[in-house]
Motif scaffolding. Structure first.
Motif, PDB file in Angstrom:
ATOM      1  N   LEU A  70       0.817  -1.219   0.000  1.00 50.73           N
ATOM      2  CA  LEU A  70       0.000   0.000   0.000  1.00 50.73           C
ATOM      3  C   LEU A  70       0.850   1.270   0.000  1.00 50.73           C
ATOM      4  CD1 LEU A  70      -3.042  -0.451   2.448  1.00 50.73           C
ATOM      5  CD2 LEU A  70      -3.080  -0.079  -0.027  1.00 50.73           C
ATOM      6  N   SER A  71       2.006   1.196   0.651  1.00 52.08           N
ATOM      7  CA  SER A  71       2.834   2.390   0.848  1.00 52.08           C
ATOM      8  C   SER A  71       3.360   2.984  -0.450  1.00 52.08           C
ATOM      9  CB  SER A  71       4.007   2.064   1.774  1.00 52.08           C
ATOM     10  OG  SER A  71       4.905   1.172   1.128  1.00 52.08           O
ATOM     11  N   GLU A  76      -3.025  10.612  -3.375  1.00 51.96           N
ATOM     12  CA  GLU A  76      -4.270  10.947  -4.065  1.00 51.96           C
ATOM     13  C   GLU A  76      -4.636   9.824  -5.038  1.00 51.96           C
ATOM     14  OE1 GLU A  76      -6.127  14.500  -6.922  1.00 51.96           O
ATOM     15  OE2 GLU A  76      -4.182  14.748  -5.946  1.00 51.96           O
ATOM     16  N   VAL A  77      -5.814   9.274  -4.848  1.00 48.62           N
ATOM     17  CA  VAL A  77      -6.226   8.138  -5.688  1.00 48.62           C
ATOM     18  C   VAL A  77      -6.365   8.603  -7.138  1.00 48.62           C
ATOM     19  CG1 VAL A  77      -8.027   6.436  -6.126  1.00 48.62           C
ATOM     20  CG2 VAL A  77      -7.422   7.037  -3.768  1.00 48.62           C
ATOM     21  N   PRO A  78      -5.680   7.930  -8.063  1.00 47.45           N
ATOM     22  CA  PRO A  78      -5.677   8.373  -9.470  1.00 47.45           C
ATOM     23  C   PRO A  78      -6.994   8.074 -10.180  1.00 47.45           C
ATOM     24  CG  PRO A  78      -4.493   6.333  -9.242  1.00 47.45           C
ATOM     25  CD  PRO A  78      -4.852   6.749  -7.847  1.00 47.45           C
ATOM     26  N   GLU A  79      -7.272   8.872 -11.202  1.00 46.11           N
ATOM     27  CA  GLU A  79      -8.469   8.649 -12.017  1.00 46.11           C
ATOM     28  C   GLU A  79      -8.143   7.884 -13.298  1.00 46.11           C
ATOM     29  OE1 GLU A  79     -10.257  12.405 -12.769  1.00 46.11           O
ATOM     30  OE2 GLU A  79     -10.881  12.721 -10.683  1.00 46.11           O
ATOM     31  N   ALA A 176      -4.945  -5.183  -1.309  1.00 45.68           N
ATOM     32  CA  ALA A 176      -4.275  -3.879  -1.422  1.00 45.68           C
ATOM     33  C   ALA A 176      -5.035  -2.963  -2.378  1.00 45.68           C
ATOM     34  CB  ALA A 176      -2.836  -4.075  -1.899  1.00 45.68           C
ATOM     35  N   LEU A 177      -5.453  -3.510  -3.529  1.00 38.93           N
ATOM     36  CA  LEU A 177      -6.200  -2.698  -4.502  1.00 38.93           C
ATOM     37  C   LEU A 177      -7.574  -2.307  -3.960  1.00 38.93           C
ATOM     38  CD1 LEU A 177      -5.350  -4.555  -7.848  1.00 38.93           C
ATOM     39  CD2 LEU A 177      -4.562  -2.290  -7.127  1.00 38.93           C
ATOM     40  N   PHE A 181      -8.428   1.646  -3.425  1.00 42.01           N
ATOM     41  CA  PHE A 181      -9.492   2.275  -4.221  1.00 42.01           C
ATOM     42  C   PHE A 181     -10.817   2.365  -3.446  1.00 42.01           C
ATOM     43  CE2 PHE A 181      -6.604   0.984  -7.682  1.00 42.01           C
ATOM     44  CZ  PHE A 181      -6.561   2.174  -8.399  1.00 42.01           C
ATOM     45  N   ASP A 182     -10.770   2.008  -2.165  1.00 43.57           N
ATOM     46  CA  ASP A 182     -11.940   2.098  -1.289  1.00 43.57           C
ATOM     47  C   ASP A 182     -13.129   1.321  -1.866  1.00 43.57           C
ATOM     48  OD1 ASP A 182     -13.396   2.837   0.925  1.00 43.57           O
ATOM     49  OD2 ASP A 182     -14.044   4.759   0.101  1.00 43.57           O
TER      50      ASP A 182
END
Length: 336
Positions: A70-71, A76-79, A176-177, A181-182
């Motif tokens: 994860l680190s 910022e989660v990418p689009e 992890a993904l 990505f919540d």
């Protein structure tokens, strides 16, 4: 005087013989101790797993490796994500994350991604296509990190790499993904299915003597033996069976040439054969191999009709979608 030298020579020879004998005995004892410790360690791990009940709270995923994975992701989660890995592409699809670029591969990409841009091979993506897609993140397999980093050298792009080689790798990377990505609901749904299957198979295997197994992969013109480092090897290890590649043949590489003399000595109870690339050709290839080498007929697995040709679509590519089915099929071979 001659008699004195003769006695001295005999004494030296006796002493050398004793030293050689002691050295041989020491080496034998060390090997026996090593084998015993290895067997005891394996039995301890199996016993501990047999007492484990997996759940979302106790999923068997290495927490330190999970945090390390994860680190590496940007805060910022990418689009706009590009993935160069087929197994990771499948995971994104299961999590409801749509990338802007996926790898070009003969292995199956989710049909929902048919309209997504192909960026070239997982090892050498087309840099012009990649840059034109303006990704915020390149997601790749950990095993190809060095190759991809070299190919992307000079391009200012964020990258993240996740392991995809083994069954446990798939669980870790999927978690992890899903966490990053919540996508907790989608993640837990898939993980629960796999964890329930693990619990079911552990329960099914209790009190049963598991077989010794040899795993083979067919190439265009030959066969090789597979260790626990392979995806299929990780599934067999998960079920607790003895892979002779590790316990007897002592191979260090994931794929190694077959020495039939050693295989006959190990005499595995079951042989699992996987095609490589050329779908459907493995059974014919293996029949020709047996016809050309009568040694195969000496194996207990051959005499007891326990040589099985595996479906490439299920076992050929590391796949979290197929893991449950793959574990079930192997367990059927072991427990029937």
């Amino acid at each position: 005087m001659k008699k004195y030298y003769l006695v001295l020579l005999l004494a030296v020879l006796v002493l050398m013989s004793a030293c050689t004998s002691n050295s041989a005995e020491d080496a034998t004892k060390k090997e026996e101790v090593s084998n015993t410790e290895s067997k005891e360690s394996s039995e301890t791990e199996q016993a501990e797993e047999a007492d484990t009940v997996f759940s979302l709270e106790n999923d068997g995923i290495d927490h330190a490796k999970f945090e390390e994975a994860l680190s590496q992701f940007p805060s910022e989660v990418p689009e706009r994500v590009i993935t160069t890995s087929v197994p990771l592409t499948e995971m994104l699809h299961l999590l409801g994350v749509t990338p802007v670029g996926v790898p070009t591969s003969t292995n199956p990409i989710p049909t929902a991604f048919d309209a997504i841009e192909r960026i070239g091979s997982p090892m050498a993506p087309d840099l012009e296509v990649v840059t034109n897609l303006k990704p915020d993140l390149i997601l790749g397999a950990e095993a190809l990190r060095g190759t991809l980093d070299k190919n992307l050298e000079g391009i200012d792009l964020k990258t993240a790499y996740l392991p995809t080689d083994s069954f446990d790798d798939l669980k870790l990377s999927f978690k992890a993904l899903g966490t990053y990505f919540d996508k907790t609901e989608d993640m837990n749904r898939v993980l629960s299915t796999i964890l329930n299957k693990e619990n079911e198979l552990i329960e099914q295997g209790k009190g049963k003597e598991l077989p010794s197994v040899m795993l083979m992969i067919g190439t265009s013109d030959s066969f090789m033996v597979m260790s626990e480092g392979s995806y299929l090897g990780s599934l067999v290890k998960k079920l607790g069976a003895d892979n002779i590649a590790t316990s007897v043949l002592k191979v260090s590489d994931t794929y190694s040439p077959i020495n039939m003399e050693d295989v006959v000595a190990a005499d595995p109870d079951i042989v699992l054969v996987l095609a490589s690339g050329d779908h459907g050709a493995s059974e014919d290839m293996f029949k020709k191999e047996v016809e050309s080498n009568n040694t195969w007929t000496k194996l207990s697995a051959y005499k007891n009709d326990n040589i099985h040709i595996l479906d490439y679509d299920i076992f050929g590519v590391t796949s979290i979608s197929n893991a449950e089915q793959a574990l079930t099929q192997i367990a059927n071979y072991f427990y029937e």
